[in-house]
Design an enzyme around this catalytic site. Structure first.
Site, mmCIF file in Angstrom:
data_model
loop_
_atom_site.group_PDB
_atom_site.id
_atom_site.type_symbol
_atom_site.label_atom_id
_atom_site.label_comp_id
_atom_site.label_asym_id
_atom_site.label_seq_id
_atom_site.Cartn_x
_atom_site.Cartn_y
_atom_site.Cartn_z
ATOM 1 N N GLU A 30 15.208 43.236 -119.441
ATOM 2 C CA GLU A 30 16.394 44.049 -119.128
ATOM 3 C C GLU A 30 16.947 44.760 -120.369
ATOM 4 O O GLU A 30 16.570 44.433 -121.504
ATOM 5 C CB GLU A 30 17.486 43.177 -118.504
ATOM 6 C CG GLU A 30 17.994 42.088 -119.433
ATOM 7 C CD GLU A 30 19.416 41.645 -119.136
ATOM 8 O OE1 GLU A 30 20.313 42.503 -119.035
ATOM 9 O OE2 GLU A 30 19.640 40.422 -119.033
ATOM 10 N N LYS A 165 25.420 30.029 -118.078
ATOM 11 C CA LYS A 165 26.345 29.835 -119.195
ATOM 12 C C LYS A 165 27.673 29.315 -118.696
ATOM 13 O O LYS A 165 28.140 29.724 -117.636
ATOM 14 C CB LYS A 165 26.556 31.201 -119.854
ATOM 15 C CG LYS A 165 26.759 31.119 -121.331
ATOM 16 C CD LYS A 165 26.946 32.478 -121.939
ATOM 17 C CE LYS A 165 25.757 33.365 -121.803
ATOM 18 N NZ LYS A 165 25.703 34.194 -120.661
HETATM 19 N N1 PSU Z 1 24.242 36.803 -119.770
HETATM 20 C C1 PSU Z 1 23.855 36.789 -121.075
HETATM 21 N N2 PSU Z 1 23.619 37.967 -121.706
HETATM 22 C C2 PSU Z 1 23.739 39.150 -121.062
HETATM 23 C C3 PSU Z 1 24.123 39.138 -119.672
HETATM 24 C C4 PSU Z 1 24.368 37.952 -119.098
HETATM 25 O O1 PSU Z 1 23.739 35.744 -121.671
HETATM 26 O O2 PSU Z 1 23.510 40.197 -121.677
HETATM 27 C C5 PSU Z 1 24.185 40.447 -118.922
HETATM 28 C C6 PSU Z 1 23.010 40.579 -117.943
HETATM 29 O O3 PSU Z 1 22.569 41.914 -117.966
HETATM 30 C C7 PSU Z 1 23.635 40.260 -116.592
HETATM 31 C C8 PSU Z 1 25.023 40.806 -116.790
HETATM 32 O O4 PSU Z 1 22.972 40.845 -115.506
HETATM 33 O O5 PSU Z 1 25.359 40.486 -118.122
HETATM 34 C C9 PSU Z 1 25.992 40.201 -115.820
HETATM 35 O O6 PSU Z 1 27.148 40.946 -115.831
HETATM 36 P P1 PSU Z 1 28.257 40.725 -114.696
HETATM 37 O O7 PSU Z 1 28.783 39.326 -114.955
HETATM 38 O O8 PSU Z 1 29.268 41.797 -114.968
HETATM 39 O O9 PSU Z 1 27.573 40.866 -113.393
#
Ligand code: PSU
Ligand code: MN
Length: 309
Positions: A30, A165
């Site tokens: 990603e 996390k």
């Molecule tokens: N968790 C991480 N690093 C990240 C992300 C999540 O440890 O960079 C990023 C990923 O791209 C995930 C996004 O899809 O954050 C989730 O964002 P949201 O909680 O706004 O859906």
């Protein structure tokens, strides 16, 4: 013959296109993790190391992003550098954003959800990252539930990550995944890892001890048309894991600061990651990098096994 309308939106690097056509192992990666998940220039260095890790373990890497309205499957060095340098200025793109970024010819860094969508359009079924989005703490009130979870239930791409996390509500995230029919697999573990720490205390649905075992279950899922991906969780290697109590304290402080500043929605995850890295003087960032590399390795191994089945 069916006409695949999505092809007109895709730019697949020749090496990746050949690998897809020949059924060779490929691992998607990603780009939100690059632009919004880590600071420059570590983000670009890491992205390259992760690609190399995939190669060293027998698969071809495909880093995914949207550039100039094109769905890019595979990025060159300049494109990677551009995304990494632009950081938070690039739109964080999830499912809802894709058609608008494309029709306007803009750029987007793809989240787990968006990367899964573009992977599936290109014909790639495995994807490695660090962590996924989930149900945020207090999500029962804010209804902040990442679109990543719905994507996992619909789109036929499986995700290798280091668990969930604890900036998120891990218990509710697992409940949501169960409801949506997404299996949570533990690689050589009975416990769902908690990203920086090796265990969250929650159990996985299925433990798998080898890449081959995981590949066999994915093949069965896809063969039977049971749509959606599996979440394959891979604990951070022992020597890079952070103390669970220390990191929990840091996360709690970061969430308090976030609430004080009124940060909500898609800005929460990038804020928390940056804040935690700052408060741990970069220790959490080092752990983050190590666990992504570890996931890239496992994903390449699973991709290679899948191709043998
Ligand atoms: N968790 C991480 N690093 C990240 C992300 C999540 O440890 O960079 C990023 C990923 O791209 C995930 C996004 O899809 O954050 C989730 O964002 P949201 O909680 O706004 O859906
Ligand atoms: Mn959200």
């Amino acid at each position: 013959m069916t006409i695949n309308l999505s092809e007109q939106y895709l730019d697949i690097l020749p090496e990746i296109k050949t690998a897809i056509d020949q059924g060779k192992p490929i691992v998607a990666l990603e780009s939100t993790i690059i632009s919004h998940g880590m600071p420059y220039p570590k983000n670009v260095e890491t992205a390259k190391e992760v690609e190399q890790m995939v190669r060293d373990n027998g698969a071809i890497p495909a880093t995914i992003a949207i550039l100039g309205g094109r769905l890019k499957v595979g990025l060159n060095d300049q494109e990677l550098e551009y995304l990494g340098k632009s950081g938070l200025k690039v739109t964080k793109a999830s499912r809802r954003d894709i058609p608008f970024i494309v029709s306007r010819g803009e750029d987007g860094a793809t989240t787990v959800a968006a990367t899964m969508i573009i992977s599936e359009l290109a014909g790639i079924s495995l994807f490695a990252t660090g962590g996924i989005g989930g149900v945020h703490r207090d999500g029962e009130n804010s209804m902040d539930v990442s679109a990543d979870l719905n994507e996992l239930s619909n789109t036929n791409v499986s995700v290798i990550c280091a668990g969930i996390k604890s900036i998120l509500d891990i218990g509710r995230t697992l409940e949501y995944l169960e409801t949506m029919g997404v299996p949570v697999v533990g690689y050589q573990t009975d416990h769902v890892p908690a990203f920086y720490a090796r265990s969250s205390g929650y159990g996985v649905d299925y433990r798998a001890n080898s890449a081959n075992e995981i590949a066999a279950s994915l093949k069965a899922k896809y063969d039977m048309g049971l749509n959606g991906g599996a979440l394959i969780t891979n604990p951070v290697p022992e020597k890079f894991a952070l103390d669970p109590n220390d990191i929990e304290k840091t996360i709690n402080e970061a969430i308090q600061e976030m609430n004080k500043r009124g940060i909500t929605g898609k800005d929460t995850t990038p804020f928390l990651l940056a804040r935690i890295a700052e408060q741990t003087k970069g220790e959490s960032l080092d752990t983050n990098i190590k666990l992504v590399l570890n996931n890239a390795k496992l994903a390449a191994e699973i991709a290679a096994e899948l191709c043998k089945l």
